[in-house]
Design an enzyme around this catalytic site. Structure first.
Site, mmCIF file in Angstrom:
data_model
loop_
_atom_site.group_PDB
_atom_site.id
_atom_site.type_symbol
_atom_site.label_atom_id
_atom_site.label_comp_id
_atom_site.label_asym_id
_atom_site.label_seq_id
_atom_site.Cartn_x
_atom_site.Cartn_y
_atom_site.Cartn_z
ATOM 1 N N HIS A 143 -4.556 78.976 33.933
ATOM 2 C CA HIS A 143 -5.189 78.602 35.202
ATOM 3 C C HIS A 143 -6.140 79.737 35.599
ATOM 4 C CE1 HIS A 143 -5.314 77.918 39.605
ATOM 5 N NE2 HIS A 143 -4.823 76.716 39.395
ATOM 6 N N ASP B 275 3.176 83.705 34.554
ATOM 7 C CA ASP B 275 2.712 82.859 35.659
ATOM 8 C C ASP B 275 3.653 81.653 35.691
ATOM 9 O OD1 ASP B 275 1.598 80.812 37.119
ATOM 10 O OD2 ASP B 275 -0.412 80.989 36.262
ATOM 11 N N GLN C 260 4.085 76.688 37.420
ATOM 12 C CA GLN C 260 4.565 75.375 36.959
ATOM 13 C C GLN C 260 5.942 75.494 36.301
ATOM 14 O OE1 GLN C 260 3.001 72.662 37.734
ATOM 15 N NE2 GLN C 260 1.071 73.555 38.406
ATOM 16 N N LYS D 249 4.947 74.454 45.256
ATOM 17 C CA LYS D 249 5.074 73.629 44.048
ATOM 18 C C LYS D 249 6.539 73.352 43.730
ATOM 19 C CE LYS D 249 0.827 75.406 41.942
ATOM 20 N NZ LYS D 249 -0.096 74.284 42.034
ATOM 21 N N CYS E 59 -8.648 73.674 37.324
ATOM 22 C CA CYS E 59 -8.766 75.140 37.390
ATOM 23 C C CYS E 59 -8.499 75.769 36.026
ATOM 24 C CB CYS E 59 -7.836 75.741 38.442
ATOM 25 S SG CYS E 59 -8.204 75.208 40.096
HETATM 26 N N1 PLP Z 1 -1.014 79.093 37.849
HETATM 27 C C1 PLP Z 1 -0.788 77.822 37.508
HETATM 28 C C2 PLP Z 1 -0.312 77.495 36.122
HETATM 29 C C3 PLP Z 1 -0.982 76.810 38.449
HETATM 30 O O1 PLP Z 1 -0.763 75.537 38.124
HETATM 31 C C4 PLP Z 1 -1.432 77.161 39.743
HETATM 32 C C5 PLP Z 1 -1.727 76.106 40.747
HETATM 33 O O2 PLP Z 1 -2.003 74.972 40.421
HETATM 34 C C6 PLP Z 1 -1.625 78.489 40.051
HETATM 35 C C7 PLP Z 1 -1.412 79.441 39.078
HETATM 36 C C8 PLP Z 1 -2.062 78.926 41.413
HETATM 37 O O3 PLP Z 1 -1.055 78.642 42.335
HETATM 38 P P1 PLP Z 1 -1.325 78.823 43.909
HETATM 39 O O4 PLP Z 1 -2.606 78.119 44.197
HETATM 40 O O5 PLP Z 1 -0.125 78.207 44.536
HETATM 41 O O6 PLP Z 1 -1.423 80.287 44.158
#
Ligand code: PLP
Length: 408
Positions: free
Chosen positions: A125, A202, A205, A228, A366
């Site tokens: 992401h 990270d 998910q 999430k 993203c």
């Molecule tokens: N990393 C991953 C794999 C994600 O799916 C997301 C959000 O969709 C993020 C990071 C960023 O999360 P947040 O916008 O809650 O900070």
């Protein structure tokens, strides 16, 4: 072990799910973007603001003490949920993005110098790419990228070869938000640590789909977003190994993160407060604690079984329907499917599905470098939660059929 869910009862806990959109019952398949909130979490927010709204750690008065206790209880709960060795290793943040930025800045300040290397993967992401690019720019370090196979699996051999004696940190997703690939993080952590390299996971998910044991994984950094995992927006966290966090400078300055301030200089607070400048999202943290209780109550085996069944059913139905290309076919996948309806732009298809009350995501998710790797501008993504049903998947397939009738 009971792995069967009472779906009616569960769906009743989520008031938003019973509404109609464009006159059709809502089918919510955008759970990877954010999950819906059970009434229990909503109640916790209302109870906080009605009953004990006060700032934490700062007041001797009753309300402040009640709020502080509730807030710190969630830290303990979250630390124990992740099996952290100590609750001071759990830092509250706004979410995964802030957690990654915190490590990129602070770890970068402490440990990264010109010519050093950071490794990310092709399937990240943007939140797990851009902060590292910014660090590399700041420190004149080098960003290296783990390639991905056509099925969405990372090239593990290439990963091990990318690590050199200049590598300072690897940052990789637990689960890809764009493809659903579950990365072999235990093995990836092992390889990194054998070579003396830190690794950040990270987990945006990851945590919504299963429990994580940071000690068993020997994990140094694990980032997550409360929204999430059925908790409120605006709260998330960073698990960090104490021995590392102790060597890292604060990310932001302000109240709470200090021991003493004078114009001669400032000394910093101990963990976790060193990394929590300013008033935190107290109500949201408390709501997150209730979300964790809610998930624990349902049971993780039952959650995983239901989500796996939905993924399997949806995959089978899409293959049976035909004219659909699934992007990301890794053998280990979480409950989301990225796909294209052959010959139809994802945005057009998504707009028609919306008219039918079906909420899916369209676009690059993203993850533009990943879309570039596959030579596509974007995909449609249906991401499932344990509260979804096979009947809803049937509605999605019927919707796709309708899209094909309109455009082909
Ligand atoms: N990393 C991953 C794999 C994600 O799916 C997301 C959000 O969709 C993020 C990071 C960023 O999360 P947040 O916008 O809650 O900070």
């Amino acid at each position: 072990m009971n792995t069967k869910l009472d779906l009616n009862a569960i769906r009743n806990d989520f008031p938003i799910l019973s509404q109609k959109v464009h006159g059709k019952p809502l089918v919510y398949f955008d759970n990877a973007a954010t999950t819906q909130k059970p009434q229990q979490v909503i109640n916790a927010l209302v109870d906080y603001y009605k009953g004990y709204n006060a700032n934490v750690h700062r007041g001797v008065h009753h309300l402040s003490q009640v709020a502080t206790e509730a807030y710190e209880d969630v830290r303990k709960k979250m630390a124990s949920f992740l099996n952290a060795a100590d609750s001071s290793e759990l830092i509250f943040t706004r979410g995964t993005t802030e957690s990654i930025n915190m490590v990129a800045f602070s770890f970068g300040e402490a440990f990264v110098n010109e010519g050093d290397e950071i490794i990310v993967s092709t399937i990240e992401h943007h939140s797990n790419i851009v902060p590292w690019q910014m660090l590399c720019q700041r420190k004149k370090a080098i960003l290296k990228v783990i390639p991905v196979f056509d099925n969405g699996v990372l090239d593990f051999e290439a990963y091990t070869k990318l690590i050199t004696n200049r590598t300072k940190l690897v940052a990789v997703a637990h689960i890809s938000n764009a493809l659903g690939t579950i990365n072999p993080i235990a093995e990836m952590i092992k390889v990194a640590h054998e070579k003396g390299v830190a690794i950040l996971i990270d987990g945006a998910q990851g945590l919504p789909h299963g429990k994580v044991d940071v000690q068993a994984l020997d994990c140094y950094f694990y980032c997550f977003s409360g929204h999430k995992m059925y908790g409120p927006l605006g709260i998330g966290g960073l698990y960090g190994r104490k021995s590392l966090l102790d060597q890292m400078p604060p990310y932001q300055g302000g109240g709470e993160m200090i021991k003493e301030v004078s114009f001669k200089g400032t000394t910093f607070n101990e963990l976790p407060y060193k990394f929590e400048a300013g008033t935190p999202s107290i109500a949201d943290a408390i709501g997150l604690g209730v979300a964790i209780d809610y998930l624990d109550n349902i049971g993780w085996d039952a959650i995983e079984a239901q989500e796996h069944a939905l993924l399997q059913y949806a995959t089978e139905q899409m293959i049976k329907e035909g004219g659909i290309t699934i992007i990301g076919t890794a053998p280990h996948k979480a409950s989301l499917i990225s796909f294209l309806v052959d010959g139809i732009h994802p945005f057009d298809a998504g707009t028609i599905l919306d008219q039918l009350g079906i909420a899916i995501r369209t676009g690059h998710h993203c993850a533009q470098p990943l879309m570039d790797r596959f030579g596509i501008p974007g995909t449609m993504r249906a991401s499932f939660s344990f509260y979804n049903t096979t009947e809803e998947i049937d509605q999605l397939i019927a919707g796709i059929r309708r899209v094909k009738q309109m455009f082909l």
